[in-house]
Design a protein around this motif. Structure first.
Motif, mmCIF file in Angstrom:
data_model
loop_
_atom_site.group_PDB
_atom_site.id
_atom_site.type_symbol
_atom_site.label_atom_id
_atom_site.label_comp_id
_atom_site.label_asym_id
_atom_site.label_seq_id
_atom_site.Cartn_x
_atom_site.Cartn_y
_atom_site.Cartn_z
ATOM 1 N N ALA A 172 -5.912 4.025 8.355
ATOM 2 C CA ALA A 172 -5.904 2.977 7.324
ATOM 3 C C ALA A 172 -4.557 2.254 7.313
ATOM 4 C CB ALA A 172 -6.203 3.580 5.949
ATOM 5 N N CYS A 173 -3.478 2.994 7.461
ATOM 6 C CA CYS A 173 -2.144 2.380 7.533
ATOM 7 C C CYS A 173 -2.027 1.481 8.752
ATOM 8 C CB CYS A 173 -1.058 3.454 7.573
ATOM 9 S SG CYS A 173 -0.868 4.367 6.036
ATOM 10 N N ARG A 211 0.881 -1.177 0.000
ATOM 11 C CA ARG A 211 0.000 0.000 0.000
ATOM 12 C C ARG A 211 0.914 1.220 0.000
ATOM 13 N NH1 ARG A 211 -5.521 -0.541 1.366
ATOM 14 N NH2 ARG A 211 -5.549 1.602 0.653
ATOM 15 N N PHE A 212 0.891 1.969 -1.069
ATOM 16 C CA PHE A 212 1.710 3.166 -1.182
ATOM 17 C C PHE A 212 0.946 4.374 -0.670
ATOM 18 C CE2 PHE A 212 3.922 0.616 -4.375
ATOM 19 C CZ PHE A 212 5.238 0.911 -4.093
ATOM 20 N N LEU A 215 -1.127 -2.462 8.629
ATOM 21 C CA LEU A 215 0.028 -3.003 9.345
ATOM 22 C C LEU A 215 -0.397 -4.051 10.369
ATOM 23 C CD1 LEU A 215 2.021 0.319 9.707
ATOM 24 C CD2 LEU A 215 2.643 -1.640 8.264
ATOM 25 N N ALA A 216 -1.540 -3.851 11.025
ATOM 26 C CA ALA A 216 -2.041 -4.825 11.996
ATOM 27 C C ALA A 216 -2.375 -6.154 11.319
ATOM 28 C CB ALA A 216 -3.272 -4.274 12.710
ATOM 29 N N GLN A 217 -2.713 -6.103 10.035
ATOM 30 C CA GLN A 217 -3.034 -7.319 9.275
ATOM 31 C C GLN A 217 -1.798 -7.918 8.608
ATOM 32 O OE1 GLN A 217 -6.187 -6.212 6.588
ATOM 33 N NE2 GLN A 217 -7.544 -5.602 8.248
ATOM 34 N N GLY A 218 -0.625 -7.327 8.867
ATOM 35 C CA GLY A 218 0.607 -7.862 8.312
ATOM 36 C C GLY A 218 0.937 -7.364 6.917
ATOM 37 N N ALA A 219 0.222 -6.373 6.439
ATOM 38 C CA ALA A 219 0.481 -5.818 5.109
ATOM 39 C C ALA A 219 1.733 -4.944 5.132
ATOM 40 C CB ALA A 219 -0.718 -4.997 4.631
ATOM 41 N N THR A 220 2.195 -4.621 3.945
ATOM 42 C CA THR A 220 3.340 -3.727 3.776
ATOM 43 C C THR A 220 2.835 -2.368 3.325
ATOM 44 O OG1 THR A 220 4.762 -5.576 3.153
ATOM 45 C CG2 THR A 220 5.505 -3.372 2.507
ATOM 46 N N ASN A 222 -6.524 16.106 7.699
ATOM 47 C CA ASN A 222 -7.212 15.076 6.913
ATOM 48 C C ASN A 222 -6.440 13.761 6.899
ATOM 49 O OD1 ASN A 222 -9.249 16.866 6.299
ATOM 50 N ND2 ASN A 222 -8.420 17.400 4.300
ATOM 51 N N ASN A 223 -5.197 13.769 7.366
ATOM 52 C CA ASN A 223 -4.382 12.560 7.365
ATOM 53 C C ASN A 223 -4.770 11.568 8.456
ATOM 54 O OD1 ASN A 223 -2.738 13.021 5.120
ATOM 55 N ND2 ASN A 223 -1.467 14.427 6.310
ATOM 56 N N ALA A 224 -5.596 11.978 9.405
ATOM 57 C CA ALA A 224 -5.976 11.065 10.495
ATOM 58 C C ALA A 224 -6.565 9.773 9.941
ATOM 59 C CB ALA A 224 -6.943 11.741 11.454
ATOM 60 N N SER A 225 -7.449 9.868 8.959
ATOM 61 C CA SER A 225 -8.064 8.662 8.395
ATOM 62 C C SER A 225 -7.050 7.850 7.593
ATOM 63 C CB SER A 225 -9.266 9.019 7.521
ATOM 64 O OG SER A 225 -8.853 9.808 6.425
#
Length: 175
Positions: free
Chosen positions: A59-60, A16-17, A64-69, A52-55
């Protein structure tokens, strides 16, 4: 637009970029950003409200909690520079904010340098640094606003900078 393709290719998967929200104003880019799952970063330098970056940060944290990059270019800009630009604190703040749900999260610094920034098929060197365990910098935890303590974010940003400098060539000039 080339750097994310190179990163995805060397990782062997699509992370996820994060990219500046101003890219969504480029109509032809919108479908590609959406298909790639790119998350917008709102920058005051672009006239956006950074609040606006709070959301986006949330999401990040979920990813990350799901092990994504999650892939971030922490300089926050592109350009023809001979070396590393100033690293912003967003990557550190996102990583530290993820620690409660992803305590094993690490930051892997990646340095890239192109043989030519103008040729379309230029060679590129990609170097990976030692993983940075974020938990080592999360000593003060999150504040009541959900943001990491400023000193923790500053220390982690300094480590990210040092690690990126170690894997990024520092040439005298662009040539």
């Amino acid at each position: 637009f080339v750097d994310p393709v190179v990163v995805a290719a060397v990782l062997g998967r699509l992370p996820r970029f994060l990219a500046k929200a101003a890219l969504w104003k480029v109509v032809i880019a919108r479908p590609f950003l959406g298909l790639a799952g790119v998350l917008p970063v709102y920058r005051s330098a672009d006239g956006d409200r950074a609040s606006n970056n709070a959301s986006v940060f949330e999401a990040c944290h979920r990813e990350l909690a799901q092990g994504a990059t999650v892939a971030i270019f922490p300089e926050g800009t592109t350009g023809d520079r001979a070396g590393l630009d100033r690293v912003k604190s967003g990557a550190a703040r996102i990583a530290l904010g993820a620690v409660p749900t992803a305590p094993d999260v690490v930051i892997v610094p990646i340095g890239m340098s192109y043989e030519s920034k103008v040729e379309t098929r230029s060679r590129v060197v990609v170097m990976f640094g030692e993983p940075i365990p974020v938990i080592d910098f999360a000593g003060r935890g999150l504040g009541p606003d959900g943001e990491p303590h400023h000193d923790d974010a500053r220390a982690l940003t300094a480590q990210i900078t040092a690690s990126l400098q170690a894997v990024s060539p520092g040439f005298a000039d662009v040539e």
